[in-house]
Design a protein around this motif. Structure first.
Motif, mmCIF file in Angstrom:
data_model
loop_
_atom_site.group_PDB
_atom_site.id
_atom_site.type_symbol
_atom_site.label_atom_id
_atom_site.label_comp_id
_atom_site.label_asym_id
_atom_site.label_seq_id
_atom_site.Cartn_x
_atom_site.Cartn_y
_atom_site.Cartn_z
ATOM 1 N N GLY A 69 5.065 -5.571 -10.568
ATOM 2 C CA GLY A 69 4.745 -4.348 -10.743
ATOM 3 C C GLY A 69 5.641 -3.380 -11.461
ATOM 4 O O GLY A 69 5.348 -2.478 -12.192
ATOM 5 N N LEU A 70 6.924 -3.549 -11.006
ATOM 6 C CA LEU A 70 8.021 -2.868 -11.490
ATOM 7 C C LEU A 70 7.933 -3.305 -13.039
ATOM 8 O O LEU A 70 8.145 -2.432 -13.851
ATOM 9 C CB LEU A 70 9.333 -3.068 -10.832
ATOM 10 N N ALA A 71 7.921 -4.530 -13.486
ATOM 11 C CA ALA A 71 7.873 -4.843 -14.673
ATOM 12 C C ALA A 71 6.830 -4.239 -15.728
ATOM 13 O O ALA A 71 6.961 -3.760 -16.811
ATOM 14 C CB ALA A 71 8.123 -6.200 -14.951
ATOM 15 N N LEU A 72 5.653 -4.499 -15.093
ATOM 16 C CA LEU A 72 4.516 -3.867 -15.794
ATOM 17 C C LEU A 72 4.524 -2.219 -15.979
ATOM 18 O O LEU A 72 4.230 -1.665 -16.809
ATOM 19 C CB LEU A 72 3.257 -4.156 -14.855
ATOM 20 N N GLY A 73 4.963 -1.705 -14.871
ATOM 21 C CA GLY A 73 5.176 -0.098 -14.768
ATOM 22 C C GLY A 73 5.985 0.139 -15.928
ATOM 23 O O GLY A 73 5.883 1.140 -16.528
ATOM 24 N N ILE A 74 7.409 -0.436 -16.064
ATOM 25 C CA ILE A 74 8.330 -0.262 -17.315
ATOM 26 C C ILE A 74 7.504 -0.411 -18.513
ATOM 27 O O ILE A 74 7.685 0.424 -19.497
ATOM 28 C CB ILE A 74 9.333 -0.760 -17.197
ATOM 29 N N GLY A 105 0.861 -1.218 0.033
ATOM 30 C CA GLY A 105 0.061 -0.004 0.062
ATOM 31 C C GLY A 105 0.859 1.358 -0.107
ATOM 32 O O GLY A 105 0.409 2.024 -0.639
ATOM 33 N N LEU A 106 1.887 1.303 0.636
ATOM 34 C CA LEU A 106 2.805 2.465 0.735
ATOM 35 C C LEU A 106 3.379 2.743 -0.614
ATOM 36 O O LEU A 106 3.549 3.827 -0.834
ATOM 37 C CB LEU A 106 3.737 2.509 1.989
ATOM 38 N N LEU A 107 3.920 1.520 -1.115
ATOM 39 C CA LEU A 107 4.560 1.743 -2.483
ATOM 40 C C LEU A 107 3.813 2.216 -3.544
ATOM 41 O O LEU A 107 4.028 2.975 -4.433
ATOM 42 C CB LEU A 107 5.202 0.298 -2.579
ATOM 43 N N THR A 108 2.521 1.606 -3.788
ATOM 44 C CA THR A 108 1.463 2.132 -4.721
ATOM 45 C C THR A 108 1.173 3.272 -4.415
ATOM 46 O O THR A 108 0.951 4.216 -5.325
ATOM 47 C CB THR A 108 0.535 0.817 -4.799
ATOM 48 N N GLY A 109 0.694 3.728 -3.229
ATOM 49 C CA GLY A 109 0.303 5.037 -2.911
ATOM 50 C C GLY A 109 1.433 5.936 -3.197
ATOM 51 O O GLY A 109 1.057 7.117 -3.691
ATOM 52 N N THR A 110 2.728 5.603 -2.954
ATOM 53 C CA THR A 110 3.753 6.788 -3.457
ATOM 54 C C THR A 110 3.735 7.093 -4.861
ATOM 55 O O THR A 110 3.954 8.205 -5.059
ATOM 56 C CB THR A 110 5.031 6.107 -2.808
ATOM 57 N N ALA A 119 0.691 3.614 -13.081
ATOM 58 C CA ALA A 119 -0.832 2.764 -13.824
ATOM 59 C C ALA A 119 -0.257 1.324 -13.681
ATOM 60 O O ALA A 119 -1.025 0.491 -13.069
ATOM 61 C CB ALA A 119 -1.654 3.206 -14.889
ATOM 62 N N GLY A 120 0.659 1.099 -14.387
ATOM 63 C CA GLY A 120 1.160 -0.294 -14.548
ATOM 64 C C GLY A 120 1.767 -0.897 -13.327
ATOM 65 O O GLY A 120 1.519 -1.950 -13.386
ATOM 66 N N PHE A 121 2.376 -0.089 -12.416
ATOM 67 C CA PHE A 121 2.879 -0.412 -11.057
ATOM 68 C C PHE A 121 1.475 -1.040 -10.484
ATOM 69 O O PHE A 121 1.560 -1.943 -9.830
ATOM 70 C CB PHE A 121 3.604 0.566 -10.287
#
Length: 128
Positions: A102-107, A39-44, A78-80
């Protein structure tokens, strides 16, 4: 950038941080052990995306390169979010594996949005 635009950018970033962070924590809570970390990571990332997007939108003279970078940051955020929540809910991954997804989809999302030309609207579409 005016004071009004700066305040709107900060408020939108804080609202996105709280909303997405809490939503991620609640959705992934029953499925993983460290749901607050997710939650903290995606919120950030969501707060960063919202702040950048609003500040770029309220700057009428920003160059197309800066708009493309803001679009890439939006695509990454959004991807993350989709990768983290989808990794936990759909694929039943653990905390670390879902962060990696999340990192892979974010990239991938950042690349796709930056190549699509999103955010390079003509000057007449800019909100002042």
């Amino acid at each position: 950038m005016s004071a009004k635009a700066a305040v709107l950018a900060l408020v939108s970033g804080l609202a996105a941080f709280l909303g997405i962070g809490i939503a991620t924590t609640v959705i992934t809570g029953p499925m993983v052990e460290f749901e607050l970390l997710l939650g903290l990571l995606t919120g950030t990332f969501a707060g960063l995306v919202a702040t950048v997007a609003v500040s770029i939108a309220f700057t009428p003279d920003s160059p197309p390169g800066r708009r493309r970078a803001a679009g890439a940051v939006t695509g990454f955020g959004a991807g993350f979010f989709v990768g983290v929540v989808g990794g936990v809910v759909v694929a039943h991954l653990g905390t670390i594996q879902s962060i990696g997804a999340g990192l892979a989809l974010g990239i991938v999302g950042a690349y796709a949005v930056s190549r699509s030309g999103f955010g390079t609207a003509p000057e007449s579409d800019v909100v002042e």
